[in-house]
Design a protein around this motif. Structure first.
Motif, mmCIF file in Angstrom:
data_model
loop_
_atom_site.group_PDB
_atom_site.id
_atom_site.type_symbol
_atom_site.label_atom_id
_atom_site.label_comp_id
_atom_site.label_asym_id
_atom_site.label_seq_id
_atom_site.Cartn_x
_atom_site.Cartn_y
_atom_site.Cartn_z
ATOM 1 N N GLN A 102 43.404 75.475 82.840
ATOM 2 C CA GLN A 102 41.974 75.731 82.789
ATOM 3 C C GLN A 102 41.770 77.146 82.260
ATOM 4 O O GLN A 102 42.521 78.060 82.583
ATOM 5 N N ARG A 132 47.287 72.789 91.229
ATOM 6 C CA ARG A 132 45.904 72.397 91.028
ATOM 7 C C ARG A 132 45.024 72.869 92.181
ATOM 8 O O ARG A 132 45.508 73.059 93.305
ATOM 9 N N ARG A 133 43.728 73.062 91.897
ATOM 10 C CA ARG A 133 42.754 73.279 92.969
ATOM 11 C C ARG A 133 42.521 71.934 93.636
ATOM 12 O O ARG A 133 42.241 70.940 92.949
ATOM 13 N N SER A 141 38.799 70.330 93.255
ATOM 14 C CA SER A 141 38.293 69.944 91.935
ATOM 15 C C SER A 141 39.365 69.357 91.020
ATOM 16 O O SER A 141 39.051 68.883 89.929
ATOM 17 N N GLU A 142 40.615 69.388 91.455
ATOM 18 C CA GLU A 142 41.748 68.939 90.642
ATOM 19 C C GLU A 142 41.905 69.757 89.361
ATOM 20 O O GLU A 142 42.548 69.321 88.402
ATOM 21 N N THR A 143 41.298 70.955 89.334
ATOM 22 C CA THR A 143 41.453 71.845 88.185
ATOM 23 C C THR A 143 42.912 72.250 88.031
ATOM 24 O O THR A 143 43.556 72.645 89.009
#
Length: 293
Positions: free
Chosen positions: A78, A56-57, A60-62
């Motif tokens: 994503q 994850r990023r 941003s928790e992307t």
């Protein structure tokens, strides 16, 4: 130019809830458009059963990539990372959960967290992409047509974080003949080849925008071919090609040709009329002379 970066020689262990996860020794740096490997591994073999790995990023928790139930769950990614983020599937059983990120973009800069779950244990590590070095050159996606005697522009646009004034060198080559058409160096451009001297130039007002397009004046039939714009900046270099083809006659040339043909036809018609008139007069005179006899 594509570059695949591996950083497994020195790793930093991170311990969380009993599982030690290994990451890189420092931030990663890679060129724009390249492929980069974000290291994440454990120093022991883990059972694939019950194994889950999340990338994850951190800001941003992307969700960048998810491995769950024995396979990559690509539909959960994503959208920006679909078809760009991949695992080394054959290495998972050896505890290697590194992520390969393709077609690196400027917005990919930042921190990524690799978190590994197995039964009641978990662990994580953080990987940072610090700099995405941008040096990408684009030309014309289609071939360019030109008319003999007219001017034509061969496109060359540079995407870079480096100021155009700091580029060490930009060259235009005619690759099918290995001719250097133009050399831009020390903020000046000139043609070292007599064939193109005084016929090629850049657009000075556009250079600060990264535009190194080439204007080729008074196009000739032997100008047809493949041209390459190559940019050099430190250890980075990139290039793009432009194809110049279908060198025909300009509208002015066609008009002059029609006028010449028309003029030739008119002259021929005039000659025929004079000839016929002369012959007619001759026949009439002869006839009158015969009547007198």
């Amino acid at each position: 130019m594509e570059l695949l970066l591996f950083m497994f020689l020195t790793v930093i262990p991170v311990i969380s809830d009993g599982l030690t996860v290994l990451g890189p020794s420092g931030p990663l740096v890679a060129p724009l458009g390249s492929s980069v490997v974000l290291p994440c591994s454990v120093d022991e073999r883990l059972s694939v059963e019950g194994l889950e790995v999340e990338w994850r990023r951190t800001e941003s928790e992307t969700l960048v990539h998810l491995y769950q139930e024995g396979e990559s769950q690509t539909e959960s990614q994503q959208q920006d990372y679909q078809d760009r983020a991949h695992f080394f599937t054959d290495q998972i059983q050896h505890g290697n959960f590194s992520l390969r990120l393709d077609d690196l973009r400027a917005e990919d800069e930042g921190q990524y967290k690799c978190k590994v779950y197995i039964q009641q244990e978990s662990g994580e590590t953080v990987v940072q992409i610090k700099d995405v070095e941008r040096l990408r050159v684009s030309g014309s996606s289609r071939s360019i047509s030109a008319s003999v005697g007219e001017d034509v522009t061969l496109n060359c646009s540079v995407d870079s974080h480096i100021p155009p004034g700091d580029f060490e060198e930009v060259t235009w080559m005619k690759t099918d003949e290995n001719i250097q058409v133009l050399l831009y160096q020390d903020n000046e451009g000139h043609s070292p080849n007599e064939r193109y001297r005084d016929r090629v130039e850049l657009f000075p007002a556009e250079i600060h925008k990264g535009n190194f397009s080439l204007r080729l004046k008074s196009v000739r039939t032997d100008d047809k071919g493949v041209y390459m714009c190559q940019v050099f900046a430190g250890d980075l270099s990139a290039n793009a090609t432009v194809v110049l083809e279908r060198l025909g006659f300009s509208a002015l040339h066609v008009m002059m040709l029609i006028l010449c043909i028309s003029a030739s036809g008119s002259a021929l018609l005039l000659f025929c009329l004079i000839y016929c008139r002369f012959n007619t007069k001759g026949t009439n005179t002869t006839g009158k002379y015969s009547d007198l006899l």
